[in-house]
Write a protein that holds these residues in place. Structure first.
Motif, PDB file in Angstrom:
ATOM      1  N   ARG A   1       4.231  -5.499  -5.452  1.00 48.56           N
ATOM      2  CA  ARG A   1       4.857  -5.181  -4.168  1.00 48.56           C
ATOM      3  C   ARG A   1       6.187  -5.901  -3.984  1.00 48.56           C
ATOM      4  NH1 ARG A   1       0.920  -3.475  -0.397  1.00 48.56           N
ATOM      5  NH2 ARG A   1       2.652  -3.172   1.058  1.00 48.56           N
ATOM      6  N   TRP A   2       6.497  -6.840  -4.889  1.00 47.59           N
ATOM      7  CA  TRP A   2       7.756  -7.572  -4.782  1.00 47.59           C
ATOM      8  C   TRP A   2       8.930  -6.678  -5.187  1.00 47.59           C
ATOM      9  CZ3 TRP A   2       9.020 -13.176  -4.632  1.00 47.59           C
ATOM     10  CH2 TRP A   2       8.011 -13.924  -4.045  1.00 47.59           C
ATOM     11  N   HIS A   3      10.088  -7.003  -4.636  1.00 46.15           N
ATOM     12  CA  HIS A   3      11.316  -6.281  -4.962  1.00 46.15           C
ATOM     13  C   HIS A   3      12.496  -7.198  -4.609  1.00 46.15           C
ATOM     14  CE1 HIS A   3      11.741  -5.617  -0.628  1.00 46.15           C
ATOM     15  NE2 HIS A   3      10.480  -5.190  -0.625  1.00 46.15           N
ATOM     16  N   PRO A   4      13.724  -6.875  -5.016  1.00 44.36           N
ATOM     17  CA  PRO A   4      14.864  -7.767  -4.736  1.00 44.36           C
ATOM     18  C   PRO A   4      15.151  -8.004  -3.255  1.00 44.36           C
ATOM     19  CG  PRO A   4      15.390  -6.346  -6.566  1.00 44.36           C
ATOM     20  CD  PRO A   4      14.090  -5.841  -6.003  1.00 44.36           C
ATOM     21  N   GLY A   5      14.578  -7.216  -2.370  1.00 42.41           N
ATOM     22  CA  GLY A   5      14.726  -7.479  -0.952  1.00 42.41           C
ATOM     23  C   GLY A   5      14.158  -8.826  -0.541  1.00 42.41           C
ATOM     24  N   TYR A   6      13.332  -9.422  -1.405  1.00 42.09           N
ATOM     25  CA  TYR A   6      12.773 -10.735  -1.124  1.00 42.09           C
ATOM     26  C   TYR A   6      13.852 -11.824  -1.115  1.00 42.09           C
ATOM     27  CZ  TYR A   6       7.822  -9.409  -1.209  1.00 42.09           C
ATOM     28  OH  TYR A   6       6.600  -8.879  -0.904  1.00 42.09           O
ATOM     29  N   PHE A   7      15.039 -11.513  -1.629  1.00 46.13           N
ATOM     30  CA  PHE A   7      16.150 -12.466  -1.552  1.00 46.13           C
ATOM     31  C   PHE A   7      16.680 -12.630  -0.127  1.00 46.13           C
ATOM     32  CE2 PHE A   7      17.177 -11.427  -6.173  1.00 46.13           C
ATOM     33  CZ  PHE A   7      16.854 -12.690  -6.648  1.00 46.13           C
ATOM     34  N   LEU A   8      16.467 -11.639   0.717  1.00 41.57           N
ATOM     35  CA  LEU A   8      17.153 -11.590   2.004  1.00 41.57           C
ATOM     36  C   LEU A   8      16.835 -12.737   2.966  1.00 41.57           C
ATOM     37  CD1 LEU A   8      16.953  -7.733   2.656  1.00 41.57           C
ATOM     38  CD2 LEU A   8      18.951  -9.051   1.927  1.00 41.57           C
TER      39      LEU A   8
END
Length: 338
Positions: free
Chosen positions: A142-149
């Motif tokens: 479920r992880w994706h680069p949006g987790y950087f935000l």
């Protein structure tokens, strides 16, 4: 006959407004930042940037009202912990934080208050979301680069903004927060992208967010060190160049995704890349830098016009926003199932 009945029932389901919609206002803030940087470099009037900041505030406010009204009918308490859309909720506080610096140019004290309040909320929301990743049972798929935000992008942006406002020590503290979170999260997200099964098509555009941390860090560092080229600036530029080149390789991958809110994930990273590039033009005193900067921001603006046009068409055709799944209408399904 049954298929026709199912389509009709689907059409009656209410629209679902995901937190990723705040990427539109976030992208507009990035475009406004790019124009602010260009006009400051050229010594020209700042009215285009000021107009874009006003548009950003209006878009953020409209999105916030619509989102809160929509989520109230679903799972308000579960939004922050949602494994897919939870990280995007941080944009609710990051966007107004970014409005602080341009507001301070018109009303210094008011702009500082807006920024400080936004920065505090960014840290609190980022801490809450990060704590959720620790305490809840996660799923790497479920992880994706949006987790950087929430923390990486939020901290780096806050570092650059605070430097622009003259908060020297605070800028280094917030920059450290963002950089540290980026280094931690990058290893997890890279593992997810390199090894685990591919992202579902709607989330494929979030890979563009990989470009954001290094270019945002580059602009923030220029704000902190007085727009000087040093070793750390060079290191960030090298990584930024790689991440930008990777985007070319991913064009075929992005084409698998149907146009929707996720495509606005392209907006802020590329706007931030242009802003960082303009900083480099100024720092290196490149001949004709003003014309080059305007050309870059012109291409960027054309991209935003294209995104906006596709969004309007999608809204008109009813294809841009998803509808609440049938199981969710009664409130039985958890937010993670969206």
């Amino acid at each position: 006959m049954q298929a026709t009945h199912q389509r009709a029932a689907s059409g009656k389901r209410p629209l679902q407004l995901p937190a990723s919609l705040f990427a539109i206002a976030f992208g507009m803030a990035g475009l406004a930042q790019a124009w602010s940087t260009v006009t400051r470099l050229a010594g020209d009037s700042s009215w285009p940037a000021n107009a874009l900041w006003i548009v950003t505030a209006v878009v953020w406010l409209i999105t916030l009202v619509a989102y809160l009204s929509n989520v109230a009918a679903r799972h308000r308490k579960a939004e922050l912990s949602d494994l897919t859309f939870g990280p995007f909720t941080a944009l609710i506080v990051i966007v107004p934080m970014l409005l602080g610096a341009p507001l301070a140019q018109q009303a210094k004290r008011a702009g500082e208050v807006v920024f400080i309040c936004g920065a505090i909320l960014m840290v609190l929301v980022g801490a809450w979301i990060t704590g959720g990743w620790v305490t809840l049972d996660g799923d790497i798929q479920r992880w994706h680069p949006g987790y950087f935000l929430p923390t990486a992008a939020g901290g780096l942006l806050a570092g650059g903004e605070s430097a622009m406002l003259g908060f020297t020590t605070l800028s280094r503290v917030l920059f450290g927060l963002g950089l540290g979170c980026f280094l931690i999260l990058a290893s997890i997200i890279s593992y997810r992208l390199f090894v685990v099964a591919a992202l579902p098509p709607p989330l494929l555009p979030t890979i563009a967010i990989e470009l954001a941390p290094p270019v945002v860090a580059g602009s923030a560092w220029f704000a902190i060190n007085g727009n000087r080229v040093d070793m750390f600036a060079g290191i960030l530029a090298g990584f930024s160049g790689l991440m930008l080149a990777v985007q070319l390789r991913l064009i075929a991958l992005y084409r698998r995704a149907k146009f929707g809110p996720g495509f606005w994930a392209f907006s802020f990273p590329f706007a931030a890349a242009v802003t960082d590039g303009v900083h480099w033009l100024a720092a290196e005193h490149v001949p004709g830098r003003g014309a080059i900067a305007y050309a870059l921001v012109g291409v960027l603006s054309a991209g935003f016009v294209f995104l906006a046009a596709r969004t309007v068409v999608g809204l008109a055709n009813g294809t841009f926003l998803p509808r609440v799944p049938a199981a969710d209408q009664g409130g039985a399904a958890p937010a993670q199932s969206r």
